[in-house]
Design a protein around this motif. Structure first.
Motif, PDB file in Angstrom:
ATOM      1  N   ALA A  24      23.619  59.769  51.908  1.00 15.27           N
ATOM      2  CA  ALA A  24      22.295  60.269  51.558  1.00 15.27           C
ATOM      3  C   ALA A  24      21.205  59.606  52.370  1.00 15.27           C
ATOM      4  CB  ALA A  24      22.041  60.019  50.075  1.00 15.27           C
ATOM      5  N   PHE A  25      21.478  58.417  52.894  1.00 15.35           N
ATOM      6  CA  PHE A  25      20.430  57.651  53.543  1.00 15.35           C
ATOM      7  C   PHE A  25      20.474  57.747  55.051  1.00 15.35           C
ATOM      8  CE2 PHE A  25      18.147  54.988  50.552  1.00 15.35           C
ATOM      9  CZ  PHE A  25      18.835  55.257  49.400  1.00 15.35           C
ATOM     10  N   SER A  26      21.642  57.982  55.570  1.00 11.97           N
ATOM     11  CA  SER A  26      21.783  57.671  56.978  1.00 11.97           C
ATOM     12  C   SER A  26      21.274  58.772  57.876  1.00 11.97           C
ATOM     13  CB  SER A  26      23.241  57.412  57.290  1.00 11.97           C
ATOM     14  OG  SER A  26      23.405  57.385  58.674  1.00 11.97           O
ATOM     15  N   ARG A  27      20.802  58.337  59.012  1.00  9.49           N
ATOM     16  CA  ARG A  27      20.364  59.279  60.019  1.00  9.49           C
ATOM     17  C   ARG A  27      21.550  59.820  60.770  1.00  9.49           C
ATOM     18  NH1 ARG A  27      16.832  54.953  63.196  1.00  9.49           N
ATOM     19  NH2 ARG A  27      18.873  54.128  63.653  1.00  9.49           N
ATOM     20  N   TRP A  28      22.652  59.106  60.724  1.00 11.62           N
ATOM     21  CA  TRP A  28      23.774  59.432  61.577  1.00 11.62           C
ATOM     22  C   TRP A  28      24.834  60.248  60.868  1.00 11.62           C
ATOM     23  CZ3 TRP A  28      23.361  58.101  66.610  1.00 11.62           C
ATOM     24  CH2 TRP A  28      22.375  57.155  66.918  1.00 11.62           C
ATOM     25  N   GLY A  29      24.584  60.685  59.658  1.00 11.06           N
ATOM     26  CA  GLY A  29      25.593  61.455  58.957  1.00 11.06           C
ATOM     27  C   GLY A  29      26.512  60.548  58.167  1.00 11.06           C
ATOM     28  N   PRO A  30      27.408  61.163  57.394  1.00 13.36           N
ATOM     29  CA  PRO A  30      28.284  60.351  56.539  1.00 13.36           C
ATOM     30  C   PRO A  30      29.231  59.521  57.398  1.00 13.36           C
ATOM     31  CG  PRO A  30      28.877  62.673  56.418  1.00 13.36           C
ATOM     32  CD  PRO A  30      27.665  62.597  57.267  1.00 13.36           C
ATOM     33  N   MET A  31      29.316  58.242  57.089  1.00 14.54           N
ATOM     34  CA  MET A  31      30.157  57.365  57.898  1.00 14.54           C
ATOM     35  C   MET A  31      31.199  56.630  57.079  1.00 14.54           C
ATOM     36  SD  MET A  31      27.844  55.836  60.897  1.00 14.54           S
ATOM     37  CE  MET A  31      26.628  54.889  60.039  1.00 14.54           C
ATOM     38  N   LEU A  32      31.332  57.000  55.792  1.00 10.95           N
ATOM     39  CA  LEU A  32      32.225  56.224  54.946  1.00 10.95           C
ATOM     40  C   LEU A  32      33.679  56.373  55.367  1.00 10.95           C
ATOM     41  CD1 LEU A  32      30.646  56.815  51.440  1.00 10.95           C
ATOM     42  CD2 LEU A  32      30.502  54.796  52.872  1.00 10.95           C
ATOM     43  N   ASP A  33      33.977  57.470  56.053  1.00  8.92           N
ATOM     44  CA  ASP A  33      35.368  57.679  56.436  1.00  8.92           C
ATOM     45  C   ASP A  33      35.617  57.474  57.906  1.00  8.92           C
ATOM     46  OD1 ASP A  33      35.363  60.266  54.034  1.00  8.92           O
ATOM     47  OD2 ASP A  33      36.456  58.357  53.941  1.00  8.92           O
ATOM     48  N   ARG A  34      34.641  56.970  58.614  1.00  9.89           N
ATOM     49  CA  ARG A  34      34.825  56.851  60.061  1.00  9.89           C
ATOM     50  C   ARG A  34      35.080  55.398  60.424  1.00  9.89           C
ATOM     51  NH1 ARG A  34      29.998  59.223  62.963  1.00  9.89           N
ATOM     52  NH2 ARG A  34      29.235  60.728  61.454  1.00  9.89           N
ATOM     53  N   PRO A  35      36.321  55.094  60.778  1.00 13.43           N
ATOM     54  CA  PRO A  35      36.613  53.693  61.094  1.00 13.43           C
ATOM     55  C   PRO A  35      35.923  53.204  62.357  1.00 13.43           C
ATOM     56  CG  PRO A  35      38.585  55.065  61.336  1.00 13.43           C
ATOM     57  CD  PRO A  35      37.512  55.956  60.853  1.00 13.43           C
TER      58      PRO A  35
ATOM     59  N   LEU B 118      14.190  56.737  41.560  1.00 18.62           N
ATOM     60  CA  LEU B 118      13.661  56.914  42.909  1.00 18.62           C
ATOM     61  C   LEU B 118      14.235  58.189  43.494  1.00 18.62           C
ATOM     62  CD1 LEU B 118      14.282  53.314  44.259  1.00 18.62           C
ATOM     63  CD2 LEU B 118      12.103  54.244  43.560  1.00 18.62           C
ATOM     64  N   ASP B 119      13.402  58.902  44.211  1.00 16.06           N
ATOM     65  CA  ASP B 119      13.848  60.133  44.849  1.00 16.06           C
ATOM     66  C   ASP B 119      13.822  59.919  46.356  1.00 16.06           C
ATOM     67  OD1 ASP B 119      13.908  62.599  46.164  1.00 16.06           O
ATOM     68  OD2 ASP B 119      12.954  63.626  44.481  1.00 16.06           O
ATOM     69  N   VAL B 120      14.994  59.931  46.950  1.00 15.36           N
ATOM     70  CA  VAL B 120      15.068  59.767  48.388  1.00 15.36           C
ATOM     71  C   VAL B 120      15.517  61.086  48.986  1.00 15.36           C
ATOM     72  CG1 VAL B 120      16.209  58.547  50.266  1.00 15.36           C
ATOM     73  CG2 VAL B 120      15.634  57.344  48.170  1.00 15.36           C
ATOM     74  N   ASP B 121      14.545  61.844  49.499  1.00 18.50           N
ATOM     75  CA  ASP B 121      14.899  63.065  50.210  1.00 18.50           C
ATOM     76  C   ASP B 121      15.806  63.963  49.388  1.00 18.50           C
ATOM     77  OD1 ASP B 121      16.044  63.724  53.586  1.00 18.50           O
ATOM     78  OD2 ASP B 121      14.280  64.380  52.457  1.00 18.50           O
ATOM     79  N   GLY B 122      15.568  64.048  48.081  1.00 21.88           N
ATOM     80  CA  GLY B 122      16.373  64.922  47.251  1.00 21.88           C
ATOM     81  C   GLY B 122      17.407  64.203  46.426  1.00 21.88           C
ATOM     82  N   THR B 123      17.814  63.033  46.845  1.00 16.81           N
ATOM     83  CA  THR B 123      18.795  62.279  46.055  1.00 16.81           C
ATOM     84  C   THR B 123      18.055  61.426  45.046  1.00 16.81           C
ATOM     85  OG1 THR B 123      20.065  62.115  48.090  1.00 16.81           O
ATOM     86  CG2 THR B 123      20.810  60.804  46.225  1.00 16.81           C
ATOM     87  N   VAL B 124      18.455  61.542  43.793  1.00 13.79           N
ATOM     88  CA  VAL B 124      17.781  60.800  42.733  1.00 13.79           C
ATOM     89  C   VAL B 124      18.612  59.581  42.371  1.00 13.79           C
ATOM     90  CG1 VAL B 124      16.931  60.879  40.386  1.00 13.79           C
ATOM     91  CG2 VAL B 124      16.728  62.886  41.849  1.00 13.79           C
ATOM     92  N   LEU B 125      17.973  58.420  42.393  1.00 11.87           N
ATOM     93  CA  LEU B 125      18.654  57.175  42.055  1.00 11.87           C
ATOM     94  C   LEU B 125      18.037  56.594  40.809  1.00 11.87           C
ATOM     95  CD1 LEU B 125      18.491  55.716  45.644  1.00 11.87           C
ATOM     96  CD2 LEU B 125      20.546  56.552  44.548  1.00 11.87           C
ATOM     97  N   GLN B 126      18.874  56.291  39.844  1.00 14.29           N
ATOM     98  CA  GLN B 126      18.393  55.695  38.616  1.00 14.29           C
ATOM     99  C   GLN B 126      18.188  54.195  38.821  1.00 14.29           C
ATOM    100  OE1 GLN B 126      17.775  57.406  35.779  1.00 14.29           O
ATOM    101  NE2 GLN B 126      16.978  55.526  34.900  1.00 14.29           N
ATOM    102  N   ILE B 127      17.035  53.697  38.422  1.00 16.39           N
ATOM    103  CA  ILE B 127      16.806  52.252  38.545  1.00 16.39           C
ATOM    104  C   ILE B 127      17.515  51.571  37.400  1.00 16.39           C
ATOM    105  CG2 ILE B 127      15.082  50.425  38.570  1.00 16.39           C
ATOM    106  CD1 ILE B 127      13.116  52.363  39.703  1.00 16.39           C
TER     107      ILE B 127
END
Lengths: 109, 876
Positions: B266-277, B228-237
């Motif tokens: 890659a998905f979020s509208r709000w930017g990367p949030m993995l490091d934001r507590p 799957l191609d999501v806005d440039g990011t390719v995900l292997q099924i």
């Protein structure tokens, strides 16, 4: 002598005892045995005998099998099961108990 | 036990056993030399009884007799069947909807071991969890169980490898251990693994749903080589999940594909949030080992959370900490569920009442029939049948009727279930998880309801019908009033009950209709007509986004057909809320006082576009939208709250200002608006100018007012926006009236259904009344003939008949009014600007019922008054 009807509640016991004494037997044979052994006092009506035999089949006291009769006719032979033997035992002892009690009341004369 | 089996075997082999018995008896006949037995049929019957036990044999008899009897009375049977089918069907439909939404367990292993960790702020608002907090909770927990997380994702456009067009798909971001914790094993390939959730080297993999594989990939057997191609990011099924799994939210569409949490940037509208507590986007779930209570887990998670909040902000007060609650998730977690349970239960009560009315109707008919069968029953009693036996037969008749009604009802239920869900989704289609399933629970419910109806409508008439004095009946005494109808107290009571219950439903319907009208007419504080709200999400850094949004705004403003346009941080009615910190000069908040208002950042021309008047002061202008702007506009509610009757213009506040100087000035006061709920009073709201450029990434709401029909303009608007930059994501575009109507979907649904069933109840009660009066007229024909022969006028006869029903209807109305007043309080939370004891609602319902009752009475009365006395006297 007039035939009396089978006292209520004793038909099962009489049939079971017959099978115990004779071994496997068909309905007619059972009726004949009871009649003759009781010197024709106890007459078995077919209307009571066959339904009773069916009920005993359901209750598991007897098992039935189609066999060739003495004169080469097909007949259904009934056989006592172990459950039937137990039932016979308990019915006979109950019968003796009740008869003993009645005799005590009525006396021997 | 084995005796039962032998009985069953005998029952199944009946035919063969009978033949064997015949042969046996023939043998006996031949041996004894007789011609025939005395009573062969009797022997057969006794034997048959021996085989199956007496009651089944007679049950079969009863059923056949009932069948014949019902076929003979087609009119009664038809009416009874239809009423039953309608009542049972409606009840089953509502029950199955309740089951699908509220009760059904998830299709996972041991759903009773699943829990959701609910986090709410001290104010009671639900909050999601951030990724760092999730991982910290997993590391710090010591209790036995698996924590896993699910992140929401609305729809997104994906492209399949090898294809050019985009497909709209629904996705879900899940933690690597989710499928393992849920016990879901992939049907093809593998599900996600713990190792896929790697922050440094995130696995670019996706697991797709069965439905998506069938639909979008045409069940490609080589699915594991697709991507799957999501806005440039390719995900292997890497796998396909089983079709039975529909996600954790039954009321939502099944997700089409699942990705690891670490793919969030890659998905979020709000930017990367993995490091934001501080950024919450996850729901935490828990699987506990069998037979463990959640109390210990809840305590521990609560402690961990307090610790984390303290680490995040040491100066934060204890009382403002979030609360943790671990609740069962065996039926999934669903935010919308609580809202809908009350309306559903109201509907359940409504259809229950309708069923009661139907049963009362049938009971009265049965009573009348019982009276008609007096002679037949008398004969049977005289011939030695026991009363119990006859009652059993009559009950069997009721059972057959109920069974027929239930079967028809199941058919109705299927349509009803689908129709109800369709209405609830506002016509947007039904999630597959909620399709009508005839599972054992629904069947069990239907059977229970059917049995209950039999008890209700068959038992008392059966008892009544058999409590006869045999002699008078046999002597053809037609004066004996053992039947129902208006002569007996029982019949009258049944009618009164029907009238009362119908009134209850009518009052309810009236209250809901008025509530809906009130909601539609409430002053919202803005003008919704012709307003469109479009949520767009740009790309790039904040400065670029800001410029992009403003360019789009200019384009929209230049479009023909657009009267005015503005931009805002959130839209109304579905846009979301924001708050910040606030300090008001001269105002000291009390301890624990929740005084902070809602914030809304808006562009120029906002108030004109929304049609919200400014009561004092001025609107924002071009200078105000510079980054360091220091002005705000407040609404009336906020002005009253902080400054009472004083003029708020010129007052000063302080926002997000570490120096705490009151450098922001109030320049205007706007009218109160309903923010996202028509029922709640307008909240305190503070408008700030949307700075240009603004400092956050995320979507904005474009708000525009058109001169003509907004729906026609929407495709053009879409084109204009994409013309500015093709990578802009248009998340939503709806007219404001539509968004307001969406919040009313449930209210509308309940109103429509309660009205529908209220009318149905009225019809049932009217039919019952009509039937009883018609029957009464027939029975009194002789009496009427005599009266007329003695000089009674037509008018007098009319009144005579109508009078019979008057008392019943009056008592029924009185009871109905009393019940409405007593039970009305339960509905209070669902009403708006109308009290449950509203006299107009009560009066109009009574008037309607009286009118219908009068009509139902007048028709047979009219017939009675037309009776020819000579005919009547001959009638016997």
């Amino acid at each position: 002598m007039e035939q009396a009807g089978i006292p209520p509640g004793t038909l099962y016991m009489l049939v079971l005892k017959t099978l115990a004494r004779l071994g496997p037997q068909h309905g007619y044979g059972i009726a004949q045995f009871i009649q003759q052994t009781s010197d024709n006092i106890l007459g078995v009506e077919e209307g009571s005998l066959y339904p009773a035999l069916q009920r005993m089949l359901i209750k598991g006291w007897v098992e039935a099998e189609w066999k060739q009769s003495e004169n080469n006719r097909r007949a259904r032979y009934y056989r006592l099961t172990s459950a039937g033997r137990k039932q016979l035992q308990s019915e006979v002892s109950e019968f003796h108990r009740v008869m003993g009690a009645i005799t005590r009341v009525v006396g021997n004369a | 036990m084995s005796e039962l089996l032998r009985r069953l075997k005998a029952f199944l082999n009946r035919g063969q056993l009978e033949r064997e018995l015949e042969e046996e008896m023939r043998f006996h006949l031949d041996q004894s030399g007789r011609a025939s037995f005395g009573r062969p049929t009797r022997i057969m019957e006794s034997s048959r009884e021996a085989w199956v036990g007496p009651w089944i044999e007679t049950f079969g008899q009863d059923v056949r007799y009932a069948w014949r009897s019902l076929r003979a009375n087609r009119g009664f049977t038809a009416v009874a069947l239809l009423s039953l089918a309608f009542g049972i069907g409606a009840n089953t439909a509502i029950f199955s909807v309740i089951d699908a939404i509220l009760l059904k367990s998830l299709p996972v292993d041991h759903p009773e071991q699943l829990y959701v960790v609910e986090r709410s702020t001290w104010r009671g608002e639900r909050r999601s969890t951030s990724y760092p907090h999730y991982r910290a909770a997993r590391e710090r927990k010591s209790f036995d169980g698996t924590l896993f997380a699910w992140g929401g994702g609305p729809d997104i456009d994906v492209r399949l490898n090898g294809h050019q067009e985009h497909i709209r798909a629904r996705y879900q971001m899940v933690s690597g251990n989710s499928f393992d914790a849920l016990g879901i094993r992939a049907t093809i390939g593998r599900a996600l693994l713990e190792s896929d959730e790697n922050k440094i080297h995130p696995a670019h993999v996706a697991v797709i749903s069965y439905g998506f594989w069938q639909r979008a990939l045409q069940a490609d057997p080589q699915v594991l080589s697709r991507s799957l191609d999501v806005d440039g990011t390719v995900l292997q099924i890497v796998g396909v999940v089983p079709p039975a799994f529909y996600g954790l939210t039954p009321t939502a569409e099944t997700p089409d594909f699942y990705v690891p949490l670490t793919m969030q940037p890659a998905f979020s509208r709000w930017g990367p949030m993995l490091d934001r507590p501080g950024s919450g986007w996850l729901t935490l779930l828990l699987r506990l080992p069998p037979h463990t209570t959640p109390a210990a887990a809840q305590q521990e998670i609560d402690a961990i959370w307090r610790q984390m909040q303290k680490e995040l902000d040491p100066k934060r007060e204890e009382r403002t900490y979030d609360r943790i609650r671990v609740s069962t998730a065996h039926n999934g977690f669903d935010a919308g569920r609580n809202q809908i349970s009350k309306p559903l239960f109201v509907l359940m009560a409504t259809v229950g009442l309708v069923l009661l009315i139907a049963c009362a109707n049938i009971a009265n008919l049965q009573l009348a029939r019982g009276a008609a069968r007096r002679r037949e029953i008398g004969v049977r009693l005289a011939m030695g049948a026991s009363r119990a036996r006859i009652i059993r037969q009559l009950l069997t008749e009721g059972l057959v009727l109920a069974a027929g009604g239930a079967l028809l009802g199941l058919l109705f239920a299927r349509w009803g279930h689908t129709g109800l869900l369709w209405m609830m989704q506002g016509g947007a289609g039904i999630p597959s998880a909620m399709n009508f399933h005839l599972d054992w629970r629904t069947l069990g419910f239907t059977s229970a309801v059917s049995l209950l109806t039999v008890l209700l409508f068959a038992l008392i008439p059966a008892v009544r019908a058999t409590s006869l004095e045999v002699n008078p009946v046999l002597k053809k005494d037609s004066r004996a009033a053992a039947g129902g109808g208006l002569r007996s107290l029982l019949g009258r009571s049944l009618l009164a009950v029907q009238v009362g219950l119908s009134l209850l439903l009518l009052v309810g319907a009236g209250l809901f209709v008025r509530t809906f009208r009130n909601l539609m007419n409430v002053d919202t504080g803005f003008v919704a007509a012709n307003v469109i709200q479009v949520q767009i999400n740009g790309v790039g850094e904040p400065v670029q986004r800001s410029a992009l949004y403003h360019r789009v705004l200019d384009r929209i403003r230049a479009m023909p057909g657009v009267q005015s346009a503005s931009i805002a941080q959130n839209g109304l009615f579905g846009g979301g809320t924001s708050r910040g910190s606030l300090s008001v000069e001269g105002y000291t908040p009390k301890k624990d006082e929740d005084y902070v208002p809602l914030y809304l950042e808006i562009g120029t021309d906002y108030f004109r576009t929304m049609g919200t008047p400014l009561l004092l002061g001025r609107d924002f202008n071009e200078r105000d939208i510079l980054p360091k702007s220091k002005v705000v506009i407040v609404n009336e509610a906020m002005a009253r709250y902080f400054w009472g009757k004083e003029n708020p213009i010129g007052k000063r506040v302080s926002m997000d200002n570490p120096a705490k100087t009151y450098d922001v000035e109030v320049v205007g006061v706007a009218k109160d608006v309903k923010y996202d709920d028509l029922r709640k009073p307008p909240p305190r709201l503070m408008y700030r100018p949307l700075p240009d450029p603004f400092s956050w990434t995320g979507p904005v709401m474009l708000i525009l007012k058109t001169t003509r029909a907004p729906e026609q303009l929407m495709p053009t608007i879409r084109r204009e926006i994409l013309a500015e930059n093709a990578r802009i994501r248009i998340d939503r575009m709806h007219t404001l009236p539509r968004m307001i109507a969406d919040t009313l979907t449930q209210q509308r649904l309940v109103t429509q259904l309660v009205t529908f069933f209220g009318v149905a109840a009225l019809v049932l009660a009217a039919v019952g009344l009509y039937g009883m009066l018609a029957y009464s007229v027939v029975r009194r024909t002789g009496e009427i003939g005599i009266r007329m022969a003695l000089g009674a006028l037509r008018r007098d006869v009319l009144w005579l008949i109508v009078k019979e029903s008057l008392g019943v209807v009056m008592i029924g109305l009185a009871c109905g009014v009393a019940a409405s007043l007593a039970l009305g309080r339960l509905l209070e939370s669902m009403l708006f600007e109308i009290k449950p004891s509203d006299p107009v609602a009560l009066a109009s319902a009574c008037a309607l019922l009286l009118a219908v009752a009068a009509l139902a009475a007048w028709l047979p009365a009219r017939r009675a008054s037309r009776i020819d006395p000579t005919e009547a006297l001959r009638y016997e």
